[in-house]
Design an enzyme around this catalytic site. Structure first.
Site, PDB file in Angstrom:
ATOM      1  N   LYS A  89      -3.590 -26.482  32.932  1.00  0.00           N
ATOM      2  CA  LYS A  89      -2.566 -25.843  33.761  1.00  0.00           C
ATOM      3  C   LYS A  89      -1.495 -25.248  32.865  1.00  0.00           C
ATOM      4  O   LYS A  89      -1.100 -25.856  31.874  1.00  0.00           O
ATOM      5  CB  LYS A  89      -1.931 -26.881  34.693  1.00  0.00           C
ATOM      6  CG  LYS A  89      -0.790 -26.318  35.541  1.00  0.00           C
ATOM      7  CD  LYS A  89      -0.340 -27.290  36.597  1.00  0.00           C
ATOM      8  CE  LYS A  89       0.504 -28.408  36.049  1.00  0.00           C
ATOM      9  NZ  LYS A  89       0.952 -29.337  37.100  1.00  0.00           N
ATOM     10  N   ASP A 132      -0.286 -40.306  30.424  1.00  0.00           N
ATOM     11  CA  ASP A 132       0.889 -39.655  31.001  1.00  0.00           C
ATOM     12  C   ASP A 132       2.141 -40.319  30.428  1.00  0.00           C
ATOM     13  O   ASP A 132       2.067 -41.422  29.877  1.00  0.00           O
ATOM     14  CB  ASP A 132       0.887 -39.774  32.527  1.00  0.00           C
ATOM     15  CG  ASP A 132       1.736 -38.687  33.189  1.00  0.00           C
ATOM     16  OD1 ASP A 132       1.149 -37.803  33.839  1.00  0.00           O
ATOM     17  OD2 ASP A 132       2.974 -38.710  33.046  1.00  0.00           O
ATOM     18  N   PHE A 172      -6.053 -36.669  40.117  1.00  0.00           N
ATOM     19  CA  PHE A 172      -7.152 -36.083  39.345  1.00  0.00           C
ATOM     20  C   PHE A 172      -8.142 -37.176  38.935  1.00  0.00           C
ATOM     21  O   PHE A 172      -9.359 -36.985  38.993  1.00  0.00           O
ATOM     22  CB  PHE A 172      -6.612 -35.400  38.079  1.00  0.00           C
ATOM     23  CG  PHE A 172      -6.192 -33.975  38.249  1.00  0.00           C
ATOM     24  CD1 PHE A 172      -5.608 -33.524  39.427  1.00  0.00           C
ATOM     25  CD2 PHE A 172      -6.360 -33.065  37.221  1.00  0.00           C
ATOM     26  CE1 PHE A 172      -5.212 -32.197  39.578  1.00  0.00           C
ATOM     27  CE2 PHE A 172      -5.980 -31.737  37.347  1.00  0.00           C
ATOM     28  CZ  PHE A 172      -5.400 -31.300  38.521  1.00  0.00           C
ATOM     29  N   GLY A 176      -2.474 -40.108  39.501  1.00  0.00           N
ATOM     30  CA  GLY A 176      -3.876 -40.529  39.486  1.00  0.00           C
ATOM     31  C   GLY A 176      -4.795 -39.774  40.424  1.00  0.00           C
ATOM     32  O   GLY A 176      -5.959 -40.137  40.577  1.00  0.00           O
ATOM     33  N   ASP A 181      -3.299 -31.458  33.143  1.00  0.00           N
ATOM     34  CA  ASP A 181      -2.399 -31.105  34.232  1.00  0.00           C
ATOM     35  C   ASP A 181      -0.955 -31.323  33.771  1.00  0.00           C
ATOM     36  O   ASP A 181      -0.056 -31.556  34.579  1.00  0.00           O
ATOM     37  CB  ASP A 181      -2.714 -31.946  35.479  1.00  0.00           C
ATOM     38  CG  ASP A 181      -2.192 -31.302  36.762  1.00  0.00           C
ATOM     39  OD1 ASP A 181      -2.307 -30.068  36.888  1.00  0.00           O
ATOM     40  OD2 ASP A 181      -1.670 -32.023  37.633  1.00  0.00           O
TER      41      ASP A 181
END
Length: 199
Positions: A155, A73, A55, A53, A115
């Site tokens: 990413k 996620d 980000f 969490g 990410d």
């Protein structure tokens, strides 16, 4: 010259703890936000690979009380106790992911942030391929669910397939930047691609 040994409690770890951030990685998206000014008050933002969490905490501050942030996620994200964030446990590569995402947020996203990272095997080609698959899904979501003129951050591991992926991002966005944030660990192969102003 040998890489410096991994230091789990480096200055970014200590700074994150001091500032109440859940992860040192929060400084990566914070740096990208400051450099490219891709976030604004009132935006809708998707964070893929959002646990734990860090980000999300930065993104919520960027979009303000009138903005919306959605985080997904594979593992549960501890509640952030903010009314304008939704989180869900989801496998972004699963067949039902697109339907789940639509149930979380009906409109377009102004920015899609990824990410996402694979569980690494130590086999370079395998890890790079898995990283590209995840980044590719994030790009697909950015194109199908992102608004025209919106932005994209992903990413991935620098390696085979990177140039082809950057070319795909260039087809969708007017400008593409390669960024290695200061908070990236020494020796890491990860970089971020930032797609600006979707066509």
């Amino acid at each position: 010259m040998a890489n410096r040994p991994y230091q789990p409690k480096d200055r970014f770890f200590k700074k994150a703890k001091a500032e109440g951030l859940r992860a040192r990685s929060a400084f990566k998206i914070d740096e990208i936000a400051k450099r490219f000014r891709i976030f604004e008050k009132g935006q809708s933002v998707l964070d893929m690979g959002a646990a734990p969490g860090g980000f999300l905490q930065i993104l919520l501050d960027e979009v303000g009380a009138k903005g919306t942030v959605v985080g997904v996620d594979l593992v549960p994200i501890r509640p952030l106790n903010r009314p304008n964030v939704k989180t869900a446990v989801a496998d972004v590569l699963a067949d039902d992911f697109d339907a789940l995402l639509l149930s979380l947020h009906k409109g377009a996203f102004d920015v899609v942030v990824s990410d996402l990272a694979p569980k690494t095997t130590g086999i370079k080609d395998v890890d790079e391929a898995r990283s590209l698959a995840l980044a590719g899904k994030a790009l697909e979501v950015s194109v199908t669910r992102g608004r025209s003129g919106g932005h994209f951050v992903a990413k991935l591991f620098m390696g085979r397939g990177f140039e082809e992926f950057r070319a795909d991002v260039r087809k969708a966005f007017h400008d593409v930047k390669v960024v290695r944030p200061e908070a990236t660990r020494g020796g890491s192969m990860e970089i971020y691609l930032v797609g600006l102003d979707r066509r």
